[in-house]
Design a protein around this motif. Structure first.
Motif, PDB file in Angstrom:
ATOM      1  N   ILE A  23     -26.709 -29.156 -58.659  1.00  0.00           N
ATOM      2  CA  ILE A  23     -27.774 -27.819 -58.236  1.00  0.00           C
ATOM      3  C   ILE A  23     -27.161 -26.430 -58.023  1.00  0.00           C
ATOM      4  O   ILE A  23     -25.782 -26.009 -57.226  1.00  0.00           O
ATOM      5  CB  ILE A  23     -28.101 -27.993 -56.262  1.00  0.00           C
ATOM      6  N   SER A 158     -36.448 -32.059 -58.085  1.00  0.00           N
ATOM      7  CA  SER A 158     -35.955 -31.709 -56.909  1.00  0.00           C
ATOM      8  C   SER A 158     -35.868 -32.672 -56.406  1.00  0.00           C
ATOM      9  O   SER A 158     -34.410 -33.277 -55.804  1.00  0.00           O
ATOM     10  CB  SER A 158     -36.817 -30.319 -56.689  1.00  0.00           C
ATOM     11  N   GLU A 248     -35.407 -35.585 -50.588  1.00  0.00           N
ATOM     12  CA  GLU A 248     -34.865 -34.884 -49.537  1.00  0.00           C
ATOM     13  C   GLU A 248     -35.618 -34.317 -48.511  1.00  0.00           C
ATOM     14  O   GLU A 248     -34.714 -33.964 -47.065  1.00  0.00           O
ATOM     15  CB  GLU A 248     -35.602 -33.466 -50.544  1.00  0.00           C
ATOM     16  N   LYS A 266     -33.927 -24.916 -49.376  1.00  0.00           N
ATOM     17  CA  LYS A 266     -35.479 -25.620 -50.619  1.00  0.00           C
ATOM     18  C   LYS A 266     -34.487 -25.722 -51.266  1.00  0.00           C
ATOM     19  O   LYS A 266     -34.186 -24.786 -52.464  1.00  0.00           O
ATOM     20  CB  LYS A 266     -36.746 -24.979 -50.587  1.00  0.00           C
ATOM     21  N   ILE A 267     -34.893 -27.251 -51.888  1.00  0.00           N
ATOM     22  CA  ILE A 267     -34.166 -27.570 -53.755  1.00  0.00           C
ATOM     23  C   ILE A 267     -35.138 -27.391 -54.594  1.00  0.00           C
ATOM     24  O   ILE A 267     -36.524 -28.006 -54.547  1.00  0.00           O
ATOM     25  CB  ILE A 267     -33.374 -29.052 -53.789  1.00  0.00           C
ATOM     26  N   VAL A 268     -35.508 -26.740 -55.642  1.00  0.00           N
ATOM     27  CA  VAL A 268     -36.132 -25.896 -56.527  1.00  0.00           C
ATOM     28  C   VAL A 268     -35.633 -26.213 -57.603  1.00  0.00           C
ATOM     29  O   VAL A 268     -34.848 -25.818 -58.352  1.00  0.00           O
ATOM     30  CB  VAL A 268     -36.649 -25.035 -56.366  1.00  0.00           C
ATOM     31  N   THR A 269     -36.501 -27.264 -58.673  1.00  0.00           N
ATOM     32  CA  THR A 269     -36.533 -26.961 -60.265  1.00  0.00           C
ATOM     33  C   THR A 269     -37.371 -25.890 -61.006  1.00  0.00           C
ATOM     34  O   THR A 269     -38.202 -25.817 -60.774  1.00  0.00           O
ATOM     35  CB  THR A 269     -37.447 -28.340 -61.042  1.00  0.00           C
ATOM     36  N   ASN A 280     -31.723 -27.088 -61.513  1.00  0.00           N
ATOM     37  CA  ASN A 280     -31.932 -27.148 -59.762  1.00  0.00           C
ATOM     38  C   ASN A 280     -31.700 -26.502 -59.447  1.00  0.00           C
ATOM     39  O   ASN A 280     -30.270 -26.369 -59.362  1.00  0.00           O
ATOM     40  CB  ASN A 280     -32.126 -28.017 -58.920  1.00  0.00           C
ATOM     41  N   ARG A 282     -30.251 -24.700 -55.032  1.00  0.00           N
ATOM     42  CA  ARG A 282     -31.096 -24.463 -53.343  1.00  0.00           C
ATOM     43  C   ARG A 282     -31.502 -23.617 -53.544  1.00  0.00           C
ATOM     44  O   ARG A 282     -30.095 -22.354 -52.921  1.00  0.00           O
ATOM     45  CB  ARG A 282     -29.539 -25.228 -52.904  1.00  0.00           C
ATOM     46  N   SER A 327     -41.998 -27.648 -54.833  1.00  0.00           N
ATOM     47  CA  SER A 327     -41.220 -28.707 -55.311  1.00  0.00           C
ATOM     48  C   SER A 327     -40.183 -27.636 -57.052  1.00  0.00           C
ATOM     49  O   SER A 327     -39.234 -28.292 -57.267  1.00  0.00           O
ATOM     50  CB  SER A 327     -41.491 -29.836 -56.090  1.00  0.00           C
ATOM     51  N   ALA A 328     -41.146 -27.070 -57.529  1.00  0.00           N
ATOM     52  CA  ALA A 328     -40.314 -26.806 -58.921  1.00  0.00           C
ATOM     53  C   ALA A 328     -41.052 -25.194 -58.893  1.00  0.00           C
ATOM     54  O   ALA A 328     -42.379 -24.684 -58.375  1.00  0.00           O
ATOM     55  CB  ALA A 328     -40.986 -27.206 -60.041  1.00  0.00           C
TER      56      ALA A 328
END
Length: 346
Positions: A23, A158, A248, A266-269, A280, A282, A327-328
């Protein structure tokens, strides 16, 4: 056990996930934006223009258990407060608020106290945006909690990125959630092309008979709550009496009770055109989408989609911030690269 459901579709994946993927962290942005409307509730600012805020400091809230407060993801100065938005100028010092004092050891907290801590930590369900403390305090206690460790959209990974290498913390968050609900049964769904995640869970659950682990064929829309519930229980979501939560979200719950700090990332693709590698990130909540895309190499995208490439919403204002359930972000510098199944929907 590998299972799927009738009518699922398999697409070529373009989501940047692999067992070796790490990430990334984007370069910081100069200004961060926070919507005052969270889950249908308009929050009240508790900071003023000109105030200096710290990372993790609460910036807005509403006097209701149902509300989800806003925390700044950076330290800096409040530059503007409008009817619907707070703007914070980043000072790039990354100064944080002190860790909270729960007043008790974690194992001594009551369910109500844990729900309030989750609320104050700003945790929402990463997939749906429902506040986690609302999800974990339903009117009817579920028989089972279902954990989704993947997103079946071909451009989103994600949840898989959150689960990779973090199965111990996810199970810790799951145990907290089960304790709050007062139940013991859970099911964990993992895609069958994320074998490292599946094997890690299998090892950690080798003595646990209350938590079932499933390997699910990688098909769209397998991760949708209604499809996942029917796949794992054989019943519709209205009849199964279970709740669905993402990997998550459980990771955030575990981190909150371990660090005693609110959730600010937030983890985002980020994916899209074939010429740019998907990854991905963070991302600090509140970062403008434009800053994240620039970091990923998308300079003048013709189309930007927030959420899945199949059913995500198109973004026209690139100053729109990353929120706690983004999410993305999927961008196409050339609209000719948009997959046909997306074009059929727009």
């Amino acid at each position: 056990m590998s299972i799927s459901f009738k009518g699922a579709k398999r697409y070529r994946k373009r989501n940047g996930f692999s067992a070796a993927a790490r990430i990334k962290r984007p370069l910081p942005a100069p200004v961060y934006f926070y919507s005052l409307r969270q889950g249908g509730i308009l929050l009240n600012p508790i900071v003023n223009v000109g105030d200096h805020v710290l990372k993790g400091q609460k910036a807005a809230d509403f006097d209701s258990f149902d509300a989800l407060p806003i925390h700044s993801a950076v330290s800096g100065t409040v530059t503007d407060i409008s009817e619907n938005m707070i703007s914070i100028e980043n000072d790039f010092l990354d100064e944080s608020v002190p860790a909270s004092d729960f007043g008790k050891a974690n194992d001594e907290l009551t369910s109500r106290e844990m729900l309030w801590i989750i609320r104050e930590g700003g945790i929402c369900e990463a997939a749906s945006g429902v506040p986690a403390h609302i999800l974990l305090s339903p009117q009817k206690t579920p028989d089972r909690l279902i954990v989704c460790c993947f997103d079946s959209d071909p451009y989103v990974s994600s949840p898989q990125a959150a689960a990779l290498g973090n199965t111990e913390q996810i199970l810790d968050g799951l145990n907290i959630a089960l304790r709050i609900l007062g139940i013991k049964k859970a099911s964990i769904g993992v895609e069958n092309d994320t074998r490292k995640i599946f094997s890690d869970f299998k090892y950690r659950l080798r003595y646990n008979t209350d938590i079932e682990l499933y390997s699910l064929k990688a098909r769209y829309p397998q991760s949708r709550a209604d499809k996942l519930v029917r796949t794992l229980t054989g019943r519709g979501i209205e009849d199964a009496n279970c709740a669905v939560i993402s990997s998550e979200t459980l990771l955030n719950i575990s981190e909150l009770f371990r660090t005693k700090m609110p959730v600010t990332k937030k983890i985002v693709t980020v994916s899209g055109d074939d010429i740019l590698l998907p990854n991905n990130y963070r991302v600090p909540i509140g970062m403008p989408i434009s800053a994240l895309l620039s970091d990923a190499g998308y300079t003048e995208p013709q189309t930007v989609i927030r959420g899945g490439v199949i059913d995500g919403g198109q973004v026209t204002d690139l100053d729109t911030p990353i929120d706690n359930h983004t999410s993305a972000v999927i961008a196409f510098n050339d609209n000719g690269n948009i997959p046909r199944y997306r074009k059929e929907l727009i």
